[in-house]
Design an enzyme around this catalytic site. Structure first.
Site, PDB file in Angstrom:
ATOM      1  N   LYS A 106      30.779  39.116 -51.823  1.00 47.82           N
ATOM      2  CA  LYS A 106      31.056  40.575 -52.109  1.00 47.82           C
ATOM      3  C   LYS A 106      30.865  41.478 -50.861  1.00 47.82           C
ATOM      4  CE  LYS A 106      29.041  44.209 -53.413  1.00 47.82           C
ATOM      5  NZ  LYS A 106      29.590  45.245 -52.798  1.00 47.82           N
ATOM      6  N   GLU A 115      17.730  40.545 -46.200  1.00 46.61           N
ATOM      7  CA  GLU A 115      17.415  41.155 -44.920  1.00 46.61           C
ATOM      8  C   GLU A 115      17.650  42.744 -44.919  1.00 46.61           C
ATOM      9  OE1 GLU A 115      18.235  43.106 -42.021  1.00 46.61           O
ATOM     10  OE2 GLU A 115      19.702  41.698 -41.070  1.00 46.61           O
ATOM     11  N   CYS A 123      21.256  47.157 -37.858  1.00 45.32           N
ATOM     12  CA  CYS A 123      20.073  46.902 -38.362  1.00 45.32           C
ATOM     13  C   CYS A 123      18.863  46.730 -37.190  1.00 45.32           C
ATOM     14  CB  CYS A 123      20.001  45.664 -39.416  1.00 45.32           C
ATOM     15  SG  CYS A 123      20.393  44.056 -38.591  1.00 45.32           S
ATOM     16  N   GLU A 125      14.232  54.297 -41.426  1.00 44.20           N
ATOM     17  CA  GLU A 125      15.353  53.675 -40.679  1.00 44.20           C
ATOM     18  C   GLU A 125      16.566  54.924 -40.886  1.00 44.20           C
ATOM     19  OE1 GLU A 125      17.738  49.533 -40.823  1.00 44.20           O
ATOM     20  OE2 GLU A 125      17.356  50.515 -42.497  1.00 44.20           O
TER      21      GLU A 125
END
Length: 512
Positions: A185, A260, A294, A396
């Protein structure tokens, strides 16, 4: 409404793939895909329903339990991975064009991504061929003890929007190599390159039911993908909040999970670091792909003796970064991927200013000619004089925002580098090899670069400490995630154990 002017030989009409068959969503639902450089829809794709997900999982389960794919000889699976790699080479230009239109990144970045995807498939083809059973010395004569690896089973593979094809390849390649079946997906924001890739996998000869493709929003499909006993393993790359939900759901089924979940990555620069390469790599580490990485080095931690001059140099260079449509060869970075990301960047800037950070450059739409008015443009942004109390340093941001902190001692630099909930990646820059070694060993991050930043290889594990997630991708461990180990104990000379055999004295008592 989309113009539907975009066409590609790698994209068909029906865009869900289950049990070897391309088909439309069961309720005929679709989603418009936006070109972020223009802010305009350019193609419509199928949007799956939970019922479509259930059908895809059923196809993967049936195919795995049939046993023929897991039992396929390793040499045949390796050959399949190499055919896929060859097709990636053949279709590199078109795949890169699709990736750029979908994500907004420059064509040069997209081409590098396709090369990296190819390398991942070739790496796992070679790795799985060299795996061997482990023979264990039991100390028992006549016993052969082996530890063997077997495919874990049905895998759900969920990829993010920033590196759509690269991130899904980190999952599909080892899953195929191990002999698993899977449901892939991609992000609903950037599904096109994965769709094209699955068509190449079909051309390469991936058997029906082994690789199934579902597209749609995680908010509507997540439960059907993860809240089931029919799945053996879930691999997810994305945000912390979603990763927590997936992990909690999987735990109820005792389903293995690898997640992750991003990072807030420090880039530590000591006073003796090489100046030119440090300036260049700090910039590239945070502004490549408009910071939507990331492992982006969004926290600059710089020695106070050089901080002012170093930040001045960064600001001067950041203002010169050429932004533009990813298809423009002159562009060095592109837009953000969506309006939602653009809104988040404005919120981060407002928060940083309110908390006392000094805005040195950027902070909004770049004042440059040639940028489409509807595109999701956000200028490279630098905040100086930041500290750990500020949300721009803790959270983040996942965009082109650099925060600057200062340090005076090695111990302080290490403490600052580790002072984060995340632990995905970090960088250290110094000319002192001993200092560098102390720093890279002390930093609690999954990847640490010394006098470099951002590079990786398919042969080395990728993943993080802390809230950056659990499990690893790439390297031998990346394959092991898709395998179970089984201990086989073979007694070549079986004999009665005598455990329950009556002794002679016991027999005499029974006779009395």
């Amino acid at each position: 409404m989309p113009s539907q002017s975009f066409t590609s030989p790698l994209l068909g009409d029906a865009q869900l793939y289950t049990a070897g068959r391309w088909h439309h969503a069961s309720d005929s639902g679709t989603r418009e895909i936006i070109n972020p450089a223009l802010g305009e829809s350019f193609i419509r794709v199928d949007e799956a329903t939970p019922e479509d997900v259930t059908a895809a999982i059923s196809a993967a389960r049936t195919t795995f339990d049939d046993g023929r794919w897991p039992a396929t000889p390793v040499a045949e699976r390796a050959a399949l991975l190499r055919r896929i790699a060859d097709l990636l080479v053949r279709n590199k230009a078109e795949l890169a064009r699709i990736e750029t239109l979908d994500t907004g990144k420059t064509l040069a970045e997209s081409e590098i991504d396709i090369d990296d995807v190819e390398s991942v498939f070739r790496y796992y083809a070679s790795l799985v061929e060299t795996q061997a059973d482990r023979v264990v010395d039991t100390g028992v004569p006549g016993v052969i003890s082996r530890v063997v690896r077997e495919p874990i089973g049905v895998c759900v593979l969920i990829a993010p929007w920033n590196y759509p094809l690269l991130q899904i390849s980190w999952k599909i390649a080892p899953a195929l190599a191990a002999g698993c079946t899977m449901i892939a997906k991609p992000s609903e924001v950037t599904p096109l390159s994965t769709l094209a890739f699955v068509r190449l996998c079909e051309e390469a000869g991936v058997p029906a039911g082994v690789l199934n493709l579902i597209q749609g929003a995680g908010s509507s499909l997540g439960s059907a993908l993860t809240d089931t006993d029919a799945v053996d393993f879930i691999s997810f790359t994305g945000g912390l909040a979603t990763g927590r939900i997936i992990s909690e759901t999987a735990a109820r089924h005792v389903t293995k999970v690898a997640v992750e979940l991003g990072g807030k990555n420090p880039h530590i620069v000591f006073a003796d670091a090489d100046w030119d390469s440090s300036v260049e790599q700090v910039l590239a580490g945070v502004f490549l792909h408009s910071g939507q990485v990331c492992s982006a080095g969004t926290r600059l931690i710089v020695h106070e003796s050089i901080a002012d001059e170093f930040v001045d140099a960064l600001v001067a260079r950041a203002d010169q970064i050429v932004m533009g449509n990813g298809l423009d060869p002159a562009a060095k970075t592109g837009p953000l991927v969506s309006q939602a990301q653009l809104d988040k960047m404005h919120a981060h800037v407002a928060s940083a200013v309110a908390e006392g950070a000094q805005l040195r450059c950027g902070g909004g739409r770049p004042d440059r000619e040639g940028l489409a008015p509807g595109g999701y443009w956000f200028a490279p942004t630098i905040f100086d004089h930041c500290d750990r109390t500020m949300s721009v340093v803790r959270d983040e941001t996942f965009g082109p925002i650099l925060s600057v902190e200062r340090f005076t001692t090695e111990e302080q630099a290490l403490a600052l580098g580790n002072d984060t909930d995340y632990g995905l990646a970090a960088g250290v820059r110094t000319s002192d090899a001993a200092l560098g070694e102390r720093m890279v060993r002390g930093l609690r991050h999954g990847t640490v670069w010394l006098n470099d930043f951002g590079y990786y290889t398919a042969a080395a594990e990728w993943g993080g400490f802390g809230k950056s997630g659990n499990g690893r991708e790439l390297g031998p461990t990346g394959l092991a995630e898709y395998q179970e180990t089984k201990h086989i104990w073979y007694n070549t000379a079986p004999s009665a154990s005598q455990w329950f055999t009556p002794h002679e004295d016991d027999q005499q008592k029974d006779n009395q």
